[in-house]
Design a protein around this motif. Structure first.
Motif, short mmCIF file in Angstrom:
data_model
loop_
_atom_site.label_atom_id
_atom_site.label_comp_id
_atom_site.label_asym_id
_atom_site.label_seq_id
_atom_site.Cartn_x
_atom_site.Cartn_y
_atom_site.Cartn_z
N HIS A 36 1.03 -6.79 3.34
CA HIS A 36 0.45 -5.65 2.61
C HIS A 36 1.55 -4.87 1.88
O HIS A 36 1.41 -4.49 0.73
CB HIS A 36 -0.29 -4.76 3.60
N ASN A 40 1.91 -4.28 -2.08
CA ASN A 40 1.99 -2.91 -2.63
C ASN A 40 3.18 -2.76 -3.57
O ASN A 40 3.12 -2.03 -4.56
CB ASN A 40 2.16 -1.88 -1.50
N HIS A 58 -9.92 -9.56 -4.35
CA HIS A 58 -11.37 -9.29 -4.32
C HIS A 58 -12.20 -10.48 -4.77
O HIS A 58 -13.39 -10.52 -4.49
CB HIS A 58 -11.70 -8.06 -5.19
N ARG A 70 -10.93 -9.48 6.23
CA ARG A 70 -11.30 -8.20 6.84
C ARG A 70 -11.85 -8.39 8.25
O ARG A 70 -11.49 -7.64 9.16
CB ARG A 70 -12.38 -7.50 5.99
N HIS A 128 -7.02 6.09 5.54
CA HIS A 128 -6.52 5.24 4.45
C HIS A 128 -7.66 4.42 3.81
O HIS A 128 -7.73 4.28 2.58
CB HIS A 128 -5.44 4.33 5.03
N LEU A 129 -8.57 3.92 4.66
CA LEU A 129 -9.70 3.15 4.11
C LEU A 129 -10.60 4.06 3.27
O LEU A 129 -11.07 3.67 2.20
CB LEU A 129 -10.51 2.51 5.24
N PHE A 219 6.96 0.83 2.53
CA PHE A 219 5.70 1.57 2.38
C PHE A 219 5.93 2.94 1.74
O PHE A 219 5.21 3.34 0.83
CB PHE A 219 5.02 1.76 3.75
C1 HEM Z 1 2.11 3.92 1.08
C2 HEM Z 1 1.64 2.93 1.76
C3 HEM Z 1 0.37 2.19 1.42
C4 HEM Z 1 -0.22 1.97 0.20
C5 HEM Z 1 0.26 2.40 -1.18
C6 HEM Z 1 -1.42 1.20 0.45
C7 HEM Z 1 -2.31 0.78 -0.53
C8 HEM Z 1 -3.53 0.22 -0.29
C9 HEM Z 1 -4.54 -0.06 -1.30
C10 HEM Z 1 -4.38 0.25 -2.78
C11 HEM Z 1 -5.60 -0.62 -0.68
C12 HEM Z 1 -6.93 -1.06 -1.34
C13 HEM Z 1 -6.78 -2.40 -2.00
C14 HEM Z 1 -8.05 -2.74 -2.76
O1 HEM Z 1 -9.12 -2.61 -2.20
O2 HEM Z 1 -7.93 -3.14 -3.89
C15 HEM Z 1 -5.27 -0.72 0.73
C16 HEM Z 1 -6.08 -1.26 1.68
C17 HEM Z 1 -5.76 -1.34 3.01
N1 HEM Z 1 -4.61 -0.89 3.61
FE1 HEM Z 1 -3.08 0.01 2.71
N2 HEM Z 1 -1.52 0.96 1.79
C18 HEM Z 1 -0.45 1.56 2.41
C19 HEM Z 1 -0.18 1.56 3.77
C20 HEM Z 1 -0.96 0.96 4.73
C21 HEM Z 1 -0.65 0.94 6.13
C22 HEM Z 1 0.59 1.55 6.77
C23 HEM Z 1 -1.68 0.24 6.74
C24 HEM Z 1 -1.86 -0.08 8.19
C25 HEM Z 1 -1.41 0.64 9.20
C26 HEM Z 1 -2.61 -0.15 5.72
C27 HEM Z 1 -3.77 -0.86 5.93
C28 HEM Z 1 -4.70 -1.16 4.97
C29 HEM Z 1 -5.96 -1.82 5.24
C30 HEM Z 1 -6.44 -2.30 6.61
C31 HEM Z 1 -6.61 -1.94 4.02
C32 HEM Z 1 -8.01 -2.52 3.78
C33 HEM Z 1 -7.97 -3.86 3.16
C34 HEM Z 1 -9.40 -4.17 2.75
O3 HEM Z 1 -10.21 -4.36 3.64
O4 HEM Z 1 -9.67 -4.18 1.57
N3 HEM Z 1 -2.13 0.29 4.50
N4 HEM Z 1 -4.01 -0.21 0.92
#
Ligand code: HEM
Length: 251
Positions: A36, A40, A58, A70, A128-129, A219
């Motif tokens: 992830h 990013n 997607h 997921r 976050h979600l 991150f």
């Molecule tokens: C600054 C740090 C982070 C950024 C910029 C970021 C960015 C994103 C973005 C943009 C999405 C949506 C992607 C999409 O649907 O197109 C996402 C989904 C997600 N992120 Fe992060 N994230 C960060 C940190 C984290 C961390 C630390 C975790 C876990 C502890 C995490 C877990 C997840 C999960 C589980 C999803 C859902 C994926 C899905 O089911 O679509 N993220 N993140």
């Protein structure tokens, strides 16, 4: 019950069985985090890179790919939390002598806080979600890629999202707690798999530290560079803003 079923129950009921599940699920979650974070970081290559990557996620396997990932991730996450709570409870019950000050002192702060940092990470994942996946903020949800209005503008959303000081604070605190959790968790995985010996202890310690620092920087580089205006919605990294920021820090 048939014998594989009985073996599975015996494995689940044993302390080492549960510890192995915590370690294995933890390892899978660590791999997810590394993946992830790498995804990013495409934000630094510009709008087209990260938006194209999100579009690929997607649409892979006709949209099924993301849902399969997921489901696996959710099952792993729930199993990790439930088993970790059970192991912690069993350890407390098994500890016939209550903690003495000297003993607690030898355990690092991150080790003592594992259950609390773990629960804080779970709360962060929900926030976050709501922030970036469900997009409860209609402004973030409505963003369209100016290069291709058919697709969502993940680039613009991430930048706009981190311009909110409260969001910035939540991410800094949560990712720091996540790294504290990992700094102990990575060493524990090696311990559970029986790979932590006197000989390997130092290497494992430094490997855990390196991975933790890598994830913290990887991150947090995005929200922090947005906050200081280096990463902005002009489509590229603004290096003049970086040099003026470095100058102001130096002076
Ligand atoms: C600054 C740090 C982070 C950024 C910029 C970021 C960015 C994103 C973005 C943009 C999405 C949506 C992607 C999409 O649907 O197109 C996402 C989904 C997600 N992120 Fe992060 N994230 C960060 C940190 C984290 C961390 C630390 C975790 C876990 C502890 C995490 C877990 C997840 C999960 C589980 C999803 C859902 C994926 C899905 O089911 O679509 N993220 N993140």
């Amino acid at each position: 019950m048939n014998s594989p079923g009985r073996s599975l129950i015996r494995f689940w009921n044993s302390s080492i069985g549960k510890k192995l599940i915590v370690a294995l699920t933890g390892l899978i979650l660590l791999l997810f985090l590394l993946g992830h974070m790498t995804g990013n970081l495409l934000v630094f290559q510009g709008r087209d890179s990260i938006n194209g990557y999100a579009e690929f996620l997607h649409t892979m396997l006709h949209g099924w790919g993301l849902w399969i990932a997921r489901a696996v991730l959710l099952a792993t996450f729930v199993l990790h939390i439930v088993t970790a709570i059970l192991v912690t409870r069993e350890n407390r019950v098994a500890r016939d002598v209550p903690y003495v000050i000297n003993r607690t002192k030898q355990v690092s702060l991150s080790a003592q806080m594992m259950i609390w940092t773990g629960l804080a990470i779970a709360a962060f994942v929900v926030i976050h979600l709501l922030h970036f996946t469900i997009r409860i903020d209609p402004e973030l949800a409505a963003m369209k890629d100016p290069l291709d209005p058919e697709r969502h503008d993940v680039y613009g959303m991430v930048i706009k999202g981190f311009q909110n000081p409260m969001a910035l604070l939540i991410y800094i605190v949560a990712i720091t707690l996540l790294c504290s959790h990992l700094s102990h968790g990575i060493a524990s995985v090696f311990q559970t798999f029986g790979l932590r010996t006197r000989k390997t202890d130092r290497t494992i310690h430094y490997l855990g530290l390196a991975l933790t620092i890598l994830l913290w920087i990887g991150f947090l580089s995005i929200p922090l560079l947005v906050a200081i205006g280096v990463l902005h919605d002009g489509g590229a990294v603004n290096t003049s803003s970086l040099s003026s920021w470095l100058n102001s820090v130096a002076s």
